[in-house]
Design an enzyme around this catalytic site. Sequence first.
Site, PDB file in Angstrom:
ATOM      1  CB  SER A 181      36.104  38.003  23.827  1.00 37.38           C
ATOM      2  OG  SER A 181      36.981  38.643  24.735  1.00 37.38           O
ATOM      3  CG  ASP A 427      44.946  39.382  22.487  1.00 34.55           C
ATOM      4  OD1 ASP A 427      44.950  39.374  23.740  1.00 34.55           O
ATOM      5  OD2 ASP A 427      43.925  39.144  21.809  1.00 34.55           O
ATOM      6  CG  HIS A 430      41.385  37.330  23.612  1.00 37.86           C
ATOM      7  ND1 HIS A 430      41.615  38.647  23.295  1.00 37.86           N
ATOM      8  CD2 HIS A 430      40.120  37.257  24.045  1.00 37.86           C
ATOM      9  CE1 HIS A 430      40.514  39.346  23.513  1.00 37.86           C
ATOM     10  NE2 HIS A 430      39.588  38.533  23.966  1.00 37.86           N
TER      11      HIS A 430
END
Length: 451
Positions: A181, A427, A430
Amino acid sequence: MCSVSLQPQITPSNTIIRFHMRLMKPPPLSSSSSAAAVFRKARLSPYLFTLLVFILFVCVLYGEDLTCIFGQQLQLTSSSDPIVIRTGKKREKLPFAVGKTDEGCDLFSGRWVFDESTRPLYEESECPYIQPQLTCQEHGRPDKDYQKWRWQPHGCDLPSFNATLMLETLRGKRMMFVGDSLNRGQYVSMICLLHKLIPDDAKSMESFDSDSRTVFTAKTYNATIEFYWAPFLLESNADNAVVHRISDRLVRKGSVNKHGKHWKGVDVLVFNTYLWWMTGLEFKILLGSFNDEVKDIVNVPTTEAYRMAMKTMLRWVRRNMDPKKTRVFFTSMSPSHGKSIEWGGEPGGNCYNQTTLIEDPNYWGSDSRKNIMEVIGEVFGKTTVPISFLNITQLSNYRKDAHTSIYKKQWSPLTPEQLANPVSYADCVHWCLPGLQDTWNELLFAKLFYP
Ligand SMILES: *[C@@H]1O[C@H](CO)[C@@H](O)[C@H](O)[C@H]1NC(C)=O
Ligand SMILES: *[C@@H]1O[C@H](CO)[C@@H](O)[C@H](O)[C@H]1NC(C)=O
Ligand SMILES: *[C@@H]1O[C@H](CO)[C@@H](O)[C@H](O)[C@H]1NC(C)=O
Ligand SMILES: *[C@@H]1O[C@H](CO)[C@@H](O)[C@H](O)[C@H]1NC(C)=O
């Protein structure tokens, strides 16, 4: 690959590999007497004999062709600079190059400069391709400074990103990002940097192969920019592009062709793999096939599992990519900022509510990143396969401010307990777009056109 360096651990497999190291490190010829002594002992001790059998087994596990047994002796040439193609002794111009970076300038060594006049390179609202997990402003992030930092190498300036040059170069060609990702984030950043040059009716974004492959098409250029989901590069039990939240991760040894067949014919390839390997000090490798009724699984140190994957990836590149016409990149580890004590912050914090950079130029963070970087350095240092290294780890290490934190679309509704404690669901892996990953693409641009 037989010479492995390990932290002291007490698992049986490590004992064996360390023993094996002692046996293999000195060249067999010069150490024949000590080797003979070991063999004599081996005859006496069934324990040592078992170890030797295991050594052979480990050799088979890590073996790429015969290099496991013959080690360094088969390493005929070694290049300290992986981006140089050696044909004889001549340095050849790399495909797509239009100039070159100043001799001796390490683009990855530098500092962040706050530069509101040139950053961000695009607005979040102008790029419809950013997935909702990365649109921080839309999800309420109150500050914007994280968008306004420019990377300044110590030794020279980065060339400015020229979208026209990029698209003209990709005319009739394919560019593909392969990995997890984080690589998907860099892929989307690349599209955001380019798409404005293409009218709405001449571009499209589609998914294929159960979403494993995402393809952005610039029709007038007959160019595609693609993303391929393969978080380990090799075949694994996390290969489903949508359903892959698996805690007991398993990677099949040497199985690069399962995905590699989808990468053939690509002109510019950008690999990454790191985060999915980070489940602990050991990793499970499948020796047989995923279809075997009784699966043949071994535990190996994570660094060695990673080394195996890197070598397999390089072998695939050597066999499938034409160095005269194509370029291959490998992006290093994207750092997380999950523990504020690592940068001297308040205990219990993470990237949540972080709006400033880490200023200590020597800040590095977790040891696992150091160990993996060592593996990458060793593997790339020895190979003659032309692959360009995007060493983004250190420059990203400073950017505790640039993560999506709580400002993203959540996979599932948050509980009242979570909402009361934002640190618990921030998070810190990311990155918001626009933001840090645009810099990764500026570096990719520089290495592609000004190698
Ligand atoms: C960008 O690249 C194009 C195509 O090579 C070139 O014509 C143009 O001058 C470049 N723009 C800048 C600002 O360098
Ligand atoms: C379009 O690009 C593909 C490669 O992606 C190439 O095989 C094909 O020949 C190109 N078509 C035209 C009309 O240029
Ligand atoms: C965020 O950090 C600032 C200091 O930088 C602090 O004053 C503030 O209370 C913090 N906010 C939250 C919600 O933790
Ligand atoms: C990547 O860059 C960092 C910081 O400049 C450096 O310590 C590390 O050795 C580099 N890694 C490789 C494999 O070149």
